[in-house]
Design a protein around this motif. Structure first.
Motif: not given
Length: 370
Positions: A12-18
């Protein structure tokens, strides 16, 4: 999401950063107001995962850090007096005053006690009617309701040997002071979720409109902070300046009605000094007239005590977001958690302590090569 670990989910963190990377086209400077958010950002390396164009500026939202040296010295003066039991949360005991701290007062014979609630101090007062018991009441709107309730209970129960040394400050006036500084670089704010859980969000729209900055209320877990940054960047890119609540599981627009009623009864708004910033008009609380005899500053006649800040420690500039902790020459050398020069190195929420704990010891590249 229902469980705390879900707010640290890597995918989820990776998606938000993207998503943040996808919408970022310009350089933006965003201030997280709360020290707890600063600690989470540094601990999880959130600032290092963001696009290079986004800079996180650490704000003055650590209650220990913004407590003026003058108030610390007043606490030390009161705690050293015979017949006084001085009660405080543990994080205040190592905050240096002009010449010593509360641990030193305790080692010299002062009755200094760590408590876990201001009501514990009231219990101690009830058990020791021949002693004066003082609680060190510091912090933002978050801790103020419990301190207000304690004074209310002292008056209701007729416990006259209890008093409160008050150093409560308010977030919205500090935001205004930051925005009006000629050196201000802040273009958006992450507002502190725990403050807004008490006070609500009604004070923020006028600030967002006046200074034309987005304000996103958010929490303290990695996904909370990333979602707050995403919403702030999106507003900045779209030219909007609105107040958004990205922490609805804890914050309602109206806040906590019972807590606000207690605060309105026990306290009144006053000018307050902020460490490293100076006096901000109508930025704090003091006891209202009907509770004024529970004011330790008045009871022990320490109101005229004045002090001078250290010329070596640059924590004031850190608190205003003008420098990062590792840009101070004393950081990590003469100033460490074991031997702190300022409150930002003492408090667990202080930016300097977070940088030291998580080994952010080197200067930023742009500063090191300047």
């Amino acid at each position: 999401m229902r469980y705390l670990d879900e707010f640290s989910n890597p995918e989820s963190a990776r998606r938000l950063i993207e998503e943040i990377r996808a919408v970022t086209t310009r350089r933006w400077s965003i201030m997280e107001v709360c020290g707890g958010q600063t600690h989470s950002i540094i601990r999880h390396g959130i600032d290092q995962l963001l696009p290079d164009r986004i800079e996180m500026i650490h704000g003055p939202g650590c209650p220990v850090c913004v407590t003026p040296l003058e108030i610390i010295d007043k606490a030390l003066e009161i705690a050293a007096r015979p017949g006084v039991i001085f009660c405080s949360f543990g994080d205040m005991l190592r905050v240096p005053g002009s010449e010593r701290d509360l641990f030193r007062v305790k080692s010299e014979g002062g009755d200094v006690r760590v408590v876990y609630s201001p009501l514990d101090a009231l219990t101690i007062a009830a058990q020791n009617p021949d002693r004066q018991v003082v609680f060190f009441g510091i912090g933002f709107e978050t801790t103020a309701p419990a301190n207000a309730m304690t004074v209310y209970q002292a008056r209701k129960r007729g416990i006259e040997n209890f008093s409160l040394l008050v150093s409560h400050v308010l977030v919205p006036p500090a935001i205004a002071a930051i925005m009006e500084s000629p050196q201000c670089r802040v273009q958006g704010f992450l507002a502190a979720g725990h403050v807004c859980s008490v006070m609500g969000t009604e004070e923020y729209p006028p600030l967002a409109e006046k200074y034309r900055v987005p304000m996103v209320v958010t929490g303290f877990e990695p996904l909370d902070i990333l979602e707050g940054i995403r919403r702030t960047v999106l507003q900045l890119e779209q030219g909007r300046h609105e107040v958004e609540n990205a922490y609805p599981r804890a914050v309602r627009a109206e806040g906590n009605a019972a807590a606000k009623a207690m605060l309105a009864d026990v306290f009144e708004v006053t000018d307050r000094g902020w460490r490293g910033i100076g006096t901000i008009p109508r930025s704090g609380w003091r006891l209202a007239p009907r509770y004024r005899h529970y004011d330790a500053e008045q009871r022990f006649a320490v109101g005229d005590l004045h002090t001078e800040e250290s010329t070596v420690c640059r924590s004031g500039e850190v608190l205003q977001g003008l420098i990062k902790p590792n840009e101070c020459a004393a950081f990590g050398t003469t100033c460490t958690p074991r031997n702190p020069l300022g409150a930002t190195m003492v408090s667990s929420e202080g930016a300097c302590a977070a940088y030291y704990l998580y080994r952010r010891l080197d200067l930023p590249a742009e500063v090191a090569h300047a």
